[in-house]
Design a protein around this motif. Sequence first.
Motif, PDB file in Angstrom:
ATOM      1  N   LYS A  41       0.832  -1.209   0.000  1.00  0.00           N
ATOM      2  CA  LYS A  41       0.000   0.000   0.000  1.00  0.00           C
ATOM      3  C   LYS A  41       0.866   1.258   0.000  1.00  0.00           C
ATOM      4  CE  LYS A  41      -3.872   2.176   2.442  1.00  0.00           C
ATOM      5  NZ  LYS A  41      -3.888   3.219   1.456  1.00  0.00           N
ATOM      6  N   THR A  42       1.906   1.272   0.823  1.00  0.00           N
ATOM      7  CA  THR A  42       2.801   2.425   0.870  1.00  0.00           C
ATOM      8  C   THR A  42       3.458   2.658  -0.479  1.00  0.00           C
ATOM      9  OG1 THR A  42       3.219   2.114   3.230  1.00  0.00           O
ATOM     10  CG2 THR A  42       4.864   3.374   1.997  1.00  0.00           C
ATOM     11  N   MET A  43       3.896   1.574  -1.130  1.00  0.00           N
ATOM     12  CA  MET A  43       4.540   1.701  -2.433  1.00  0.00           C
ATOM     13  C   MET A  43       3.557   2.221  -3.488  1.00  0.00           C
ATOM     14  SD  MET A  43       7.775   0.375  -2.202  1.00  0.00           S
ATOM     15  CE  MET A  43       8.116  -0.004  -3.886  1.00  0.00           C
ATOM     16  N   ILE A  44       2.356   1.676  -3.514  1.00  0.00           N
ATOM     17  CA  ILE A  44       1.345   2.051  -4.506  1.00  0.00           C
ATOM     18  C   ILE A  44       0.863   3.488  -4.294  1.00  0.00           C
ATOM     19  CG2 ILE A  44      -1.008   1.514  -5.337  1.00  0.00           C
ATOM     20  CD1 ILE A  44       1.139  -0.490  -6.259  1.00  0.00           C
ATOM     21  N   ASP A  45       0.815   3.933  -3.048  1.00  0.00           N
ATOM     22  CA  ASP A  45       0.305   5.272  -2.718  1.00  0.00           C
ATOM     23  C   ASP A  45       1.357   6.369  -2.759  1.00  0.00           C
ATOM     24  OD1 ASP A  45      -2.191   4.158  -2.328  1.00  0.00           O
ATOM     25  OD2 ASP A  45      -2.060   4.137  -0.143  1.00  0.00           O
ATOM     26  N   GLN A  46       2.621   6.047  -3.035  1.00  0.00           N
ATOM     27  CA  GLN A  46       3.675   7.047  -2.893  1.00  0.00           C
ATOM     28  C   GLN A  46       3.593   8.212  -3.870  1.00  0.00           C
ATOM     29  OE1 GLN A  46       7.788   5.930  -3.920  1.00  0.00           O
ATOM     30  NE2 GLN A  46       6.919   4.061  -4.775  1.00  0.00           N
ATOM     31  N   ALA A  47       2.813   8.112  -4.947  1.00  0.00           N
ATOM     32  CA  ALA A  47       2.691   9.222  -5.892  1.00  0.00           C
ATOM     33  C   ALA A  47       1.914  10.390  -5.280  1.00  0.00           C
ATOM     34  CB  ALA A  47       2.039   8.762  -7.187  1.00  0.00           C
ATOM     35  N   GLY A  48       1.170  10.113  -4.223  1.00  0.00           N
ATOM     36  CA  GLY A  48       0.455  11.170  -3.516  1.00  0.00           C
ATOM     37  C   GLY A  48      -0.936  11.422  -4.049  1.00  0.00           C
ATOM     38  N   GLY A  49      -1.751  12.048  -3.215  1.00  0.00           N
ATOM     39  CA  GLY A  49      -3.109  12.378  -3.599  1.00  0.00           C
ATOM     40  C   GLY A  49      -3.932  11.130  -3.868  1.00  0.00           C
ATOM     41  N   VAL A  50      -4.864  11.243  -4.811  1.00  0.00           N
ATOM     42  CA  VAL A  50      -5.727  10.108  -5.135  1.00  0.00           C
ATOM     43  C   VAL A  50      -5.088   9.186  -6.169  1.00  0.00           C
ATOM     44  CG1 VAL A  50      -7.851  11.334  -4.550  1.00  0.00           C
ATOM     45  CG2 VAL A  50      -6.978  11.441  -6.890  1.00  0.00           C
ATOM     46  N   GLN A  51      -3.991   9.655  -6.773  1.00  0.00           N
ATOM     47  CA  GLN A  51      -3.301   8.834  -7.779  1.00  0.00           C
ATOM     48  C   GLN A  51      -2.612   7.657  -7.099  1.00  0.00           C
ATOM     49  OE1 GLN A  51      -0.060  10.773  -9.751  1.00  0.00           O
ATOM     50  NE2 GLN A  51       0.323   9.076 -11.128  1.00  0.00           N
ATOM     51  N   GLN A  52      -2.849   6.471  -7.638  1.00  0.00           N
ATOM     52  CA  GLN A  52      -2.134   5.295  -7.178  1.00  0.00           C
ATOM     53  C   GLN A  52      -1.291   4.766  -8.323  1.00  0.00           C
ATOM     54  OE1 GLN A  52      -5.155   2.565  -5.723  1.00  0.00           O
ATOM     55  NE2 GLN A  52      -4.579   3.104  -3.645  1.00  0.00           N
ATOM     56  N   LEU A  53      -0.179   4.175  -7.973  1.00  0.00           N
ATOM     57  CA  LEU A  53       0.654   3.543  -8.984  1.00  0.00           C
ATOM     58  C   LEU A  53       0.033   2.199  -9.343  1.00  0.00           C
ATOM     59  CD1 LEU A  53       4.069   4.670  -7.543  1.00  0.00           C
ATOM     60  CD2 LEU A  53       2.810   5.634  -9.475  1.00  0.00           C
ATOM     61  N   ASP A  54       0.580   1.538 -10.359  1.00  0.00           N
ATOM     62  CA  ASP A  54      -0.128   0.425 -10.981  1.00  0.00           C
ATOM     63  C   ASP A  54       0.427  -0.973 -10.699  1.00  0.00           C
ATOM     64  OD1 ASP A  54      -2.031   2.124 -12.471  1.00  0.00           O
ATOM     65  OD2 ASP A  54      -0.191   2.856 -13.407  1.00  0.00           O
ATOM     66  N   GLY A  55       1.476  -1.068  -9.931  1.00  0.00           N
ATOM     67  CA  GLY A  55       2.013  -2.386  -9.633  1.00  0.00           C
ATOM     68  C   GLY A  55       3.380  -2.308  -9.002  1.00  0.00           C
ATOM     69  N   LEU A  56       4.006  -3.451  -8.918  1.00  0.00           N
ATOM     70  CA  LEU A  56       5.342  -3.558  -8.333  1.00  0.00           C
ATOM     71  C   LEU A  56       6.229  -4.378  -9.261  1.00  0.00           C
ATOM     72  CD1 LEU A  56       4.364  -4.450  -4.654  1.00  0.00           C
ATOM     73  CD2 LEU A  56       4.901  -2.195  -5.588  1.00  0.00           C
ATOM     74  N   ARG A  57       7.512  -4.066  -9.257  1.00  0.00           N
ATOM     75  CA  ARG A  57       8.498  -4.843 -10.011  1.00  0.00           C
ATOM     76  C   ARG A  57       9.603  -5.250  -9.044  1.00  0.00           C
ATOM     77  NH1 ARG A  57       9.287  -1.853 -14.362  1.00  0.00           N
ATOM     78  NH2 ARG A  57       8.126  -3.277 -15.694  1.00  0.00           N
ATOM     79  N   ALA A  58       9.975  -6.514  -9.110  1.00  0.00           N
ATOM     80  CA  ALA A  58      11.051  -7.030  -8.263  1.00  0.00           C
ATOM     81  C   ALA A  58      12.342  -7.090  -9.075  1.00  0.00           C
ATOM     82  CB  ALA A  58      10.693  -8.419  -7.747  1.00  0.00           C
ATOM     83  N   TYR A  59      13.398  -6.537  -8.510  1.00  0.00           N
ATOM     84  CA  TYR A  59      14.719  -6.617  -9.115  1.00  0.00           C
ATOM     85  C   TYR A  59      15.559  -7.590  -8.308  1.00  0.00           C
ATOM     86  CZ  TYR A  59      14.159  -2.714 -12.328  1.00  0.00           C
ATOM     87  OH  TYR A  59      13.762  -1.916 -13.357  1.00  0.00           O
ATOM     88  N   PHE A  60      16.109  -8.582  -8.981  1.00  0.00           N
ATOM     89  CA  PHE A  60      17.027  -9.496  -8.332  1.00  0.00           C
ATOM     90  C   PHE A  60      18.393  -8.839  -8.309  1.00  0.00           C
ATOM     91  CE2 PHE A  60      13.675 -12.154 -10.069  1.00  0.00           C
ATOM     92  CZ  PHE A  60      13.255 -12.777  -8.906  1.00  0.00           C
ATOM     93  N   ALA A  61      19.068  -8.984  -7.195  1.00  0.00           N
ATOM     94  CA  ALA A  61      20.389  -8.399  -7.014  1.00  0.00           C
ATOM     95  C   ALA A  61      21.242  -9.423  -6.280  1.00  0.00           C
ATOM     96  CB  ALA A  61      20.265  -7.100  -6.212  1.00  0.00           C
ATOM     97  N   ALA A  62      22.461  -9.034  -5.932  1.00  0.00           N
ATOM     98  CA  ALA A  62      23.327  -9.998  -5.243  1.00  0.00           C
ATOM     99  C   ALA A  62      24.286  -9.286  -4.309  1.00  0.00           C
ATOM    100  CB  ALA A  62      24.112 -10.822  -6.254  1.00  0.00           C
ATOM    101  N   ASP A  63      24.522  -9.929  -3.188  1.00  0.00           N
ATOM    102  CA  ASP A  63      25.648  -9.596  -2.333  1.00  0.00           C
ATOM    103  C   ASP A  63      26.755 -10.557  -2.756  1.00  0.00           C
ATOM    104  OD1 ASP A  63      24.268  -7.719  -0.610  1.00  0.00           O
ATOM    105  OD2 ASP A  63      23.257  -9.451   0.283  1.00  0.00           O
ATOM    106  N   ILE A  64      27.998 -10.104  -2.747  1.00  0.00           N
ATOM    107  CA  ILE A  64      29.120 -10.992  -3.035  1.00  0.00           C
ATOM    108  C   ILE A  64      29.794 -11.305  -1.703  1.00  0.00           C
ATOM    109  CG2 ILE A  64      31.260 -11.318  -4.319  1.00  0.00           C
ATOM    110  CD1 ILE A  64      28.702 -11.115  -6.059  1.00  0.00           C
TER     111      ILE A  64
END
Length: 121
Positions: A41-64
């Motif tokens: 909810k926090t991620m989707i609502d971060q644009a502010g106001g009544v506008q909501q964002l449309d989804g989430l994308r996961a990025y795979f990363a790595a620690d070495i």
Amino acid sequence: MATWQEVKTKVQAFRTYVQGLTPTARSAAKYAFLITKDDIKTMIDQAGGVQQLDGLRAYFAADIIDGQMVPTMYVVAVQKDAAGNYNDYDLGMTVPSGSQPLTADTRPCPNMCSTANFLNS
């Protein structure tokens, strides 16, 4: 969509890979990431106001660790454009200063693991 058997097979393949890491890298390995409804909810609502964002994308990363890759993950919100494409919200070609845009606070397993089931046992 993948079948549960395909998911189980690929999860098990990853767990087998982790067992071959050095002890230090193996102890740092993460098997899953919890993202709560509140985080979403926090991620989707971060644009502010009544506008909501449309989804989430996961990025795979790595620690070495000990010269070995230990996967991790970061999640960003996305916004759908007029052409129907999903673009990472408010990200350009340079690293933003400050805390915006948000990345989800993924909670890795181990520590935030589910009860035993066919994927994690």
